[in-house]
Motif scaffolding. Structure first.
Motif, PDB file in Angstrom:
ATOM      1  N   LEU A  51      41.432  42.171  20.649  1.00  0.00           N
ATOM      2  CA  LEU A  51      40.268  41.595  20.973  1.00  0.00           C
ATOM      3  C   LEU A  51      39.070  42.380  21.452  1.00  0.00           C
ATOM      4  CD1 LEU A  51      41.424  38.197  22.471  1.00  0.00           C
ATOM      5  CD2 LEU A  51      40.638  38.695  19.982  1.00  0.00           C
ATOM      6  N   GLY A  52      39.430  43.473  22.268  1.00  0.00           N
ATOM      7  CA  GLY A  52      38.600  44.406  23.040  1.00  0.00           C
ATOM      8  C   GLY A  52      38.689  44.192  24.455  1.00  0.00           C
ATOM      9  N   TYR A  53      38.109  45.083  25.260  1.00  0.00           N
ATOM     10  CA  TYR A  53      38.090  45.144  26.544  1.00  0.00           C
ATOM     11  C   TYR A  53      36.704  45.548  27.318  1.00  0.00           C
ATOM     12  CZ  TYR A  53      43.248  45.854  25.921  1.00  0.00           C
ATOM     13  OH  TYR A  53      44.445  45.589  25.520  1.00  0.00           O
ATOM     14  N   VAL A  54      36.537  44.922  28.332  1.00  0.00           N
ATOM     15  CA  VAL A  54      35.228  45.159  28.988  1.00  0.00           C
ATOM     16  C   VAL A  54      35.442  45.163  30.440  1.00  0.00           C
ATOM     17  CG1 VAL A  54      34.708  42.600  29.014  1.00  0.00           C
ATOM     18  CG2 VAL A  54      32.763  44.263  29.141  1.00  0.00           C
ATOM     19  N   LEU A  55      34.654  45.932  31.378  1.00  0.00           N
ATOM     20  CA  LEU A  55      34.841  46.087  32.700  1.00  0.00           C
ATOM     21  C   LEU A  55      33.568  45.033  33.503  1.00  0.00           C
ATOM     22  CD1 LEU A  55      35.919  47.586  35.099  1.00  0.00           C
ATOM     23  CD2 LEU A  55      33.686  49.020  34.720  1.00  0.00           C
ATOM     24  N   ARG A  56      34.047  44.112  34.009  1.00  0.00           N
ATOM     25  CA  ARG A  56      33.318  43.314  34.599  1.00  0.00           C
ATOM     26  C   ARG A  56      32.208  43.999  35.598  1.00  0.00           C
ATOM     27  NH1 ARG A  56      37.772  40.234  35.888  1.00  0.00           N
ATOM     28  NH2 ARG A  56      37.766  40.589  38.143  1.00  0.00           N
ATOM     29  N   PRO A  57      30.890  43.435  35.384  1.00  0.00           N
ATOM     30  CA  PRO A  57      29.868  44.045  36.510  1.00  0.00           C
ATOM     31  C   PRO A  57      30.147  43.937  37.643  1.00  0.00           C
ATOM     32  CG  PRO A  57      29.034  42.354  34.840  1.00  0.00           C
ATOM     33  CD  PRO A  57      30.550  42.109  34.849  1.00  0.00           C
TER      34      PRO A  57
END
Length: 222
Positions: A51-57
């Motif tokens: 799905l993919g990965y993202v770093l929370r703000p």
């Protein structure tokens, strides 16, 4: 892992493991492992495989801190670099010092900036050219004046730069002498990359050079 965090901070959208692996030159398996490791350490990375990965703000790295002894060691090492006359390394050292100083508490910043930067007179040959030749395994053509003042022209396969306090030495295989030789940068009057190289032979030459140095040391000690 620091490169992973930097990559996430530079992108607002989710990144797949395949994209990350391509950007960082690693396998997807390594990326999955390192992301899991960061998540276990509390780094707020959201997402899942496929799905993919993202770093929370809002996430930031903790400040960089050193003990007084560590700061002194860094200062000494960085302050010695200008004495090599290598402008590229001097600029890098000043950048490192500025980053470390900015990351320290205010009471320690004076310690980091306390050392002066006193450069040696520049050599005729730019050390950056030699470092490039070593990395790319390129042959050098040099004009060298020895301690007796005799000028010779050499074809050299460069394998290492040795930084001493008062001199920088180029180590390499000299095709004229058919042996390893050491050249002081302040005696190299001209240096060019004439073409040709020794791709794939650098590590083997360095190994032979180390053996030769060890034998020389044994001879001197006996």
């Amino acid at each position: 892992m620091l490169e992973l965090i930097a990559l996430f901070r530079a992108h607002r959208r989710a990144l797949t493991a395949a994209e990350i692996a391509e950007r960082l030159g690693a396998s997807r398996r390594t990326i999955y492992r390192d992301i899991a490791g960061l998540q276990a350490m509390g780094v707020p990375i959201d997402g899942a495989a496929g799905l993919g990965y993202v770093l929370r703000p809002g996430f930031d790295l903790p400040p960089l801190n050193f003990t007084p002894e560590e700061i002194e060691a860094i200062i000494v090492g960085l302050a010695l670099l200008p004495r090599t006359g290598d402008k590229g390394l001097v600029a890098a050292a000043q950048s490192v010092a500025a980053k470390i100083e900015a990351a320290q508490p205010a009471r320690k910043r004076a310690d980091v900036g306390a050392s002066g930067w006193h450069a040696m007179p520049p050599a005729r040959t730019e050390p950056a050219l030699l470092r490039r030749a070593i990395r790319e395994e390129r042959r050098l053509a040099i004009a060298y004046r020895d301690g007796a003042g005799q000028l010779t022209h050499r074809a050299v396969l460069p394998i290492a730069l040795i930084y001493y306090v008062d001199a920088v030495i180029l180590a390499g295989w000299c095709e004229l002498r058919e042996d390893f030789r050491h050249f002081r940068l302040d005696r190299i009057e001209d240096c060019v990359l004439p073409g040709g190289g020794f791709a794939g032979r650098g590590e083997a030459l360095r190994a032979q050079w180390n053996v030769a140095l060890a034998r020389e040391a044994e001879t001197c000690g006996s």
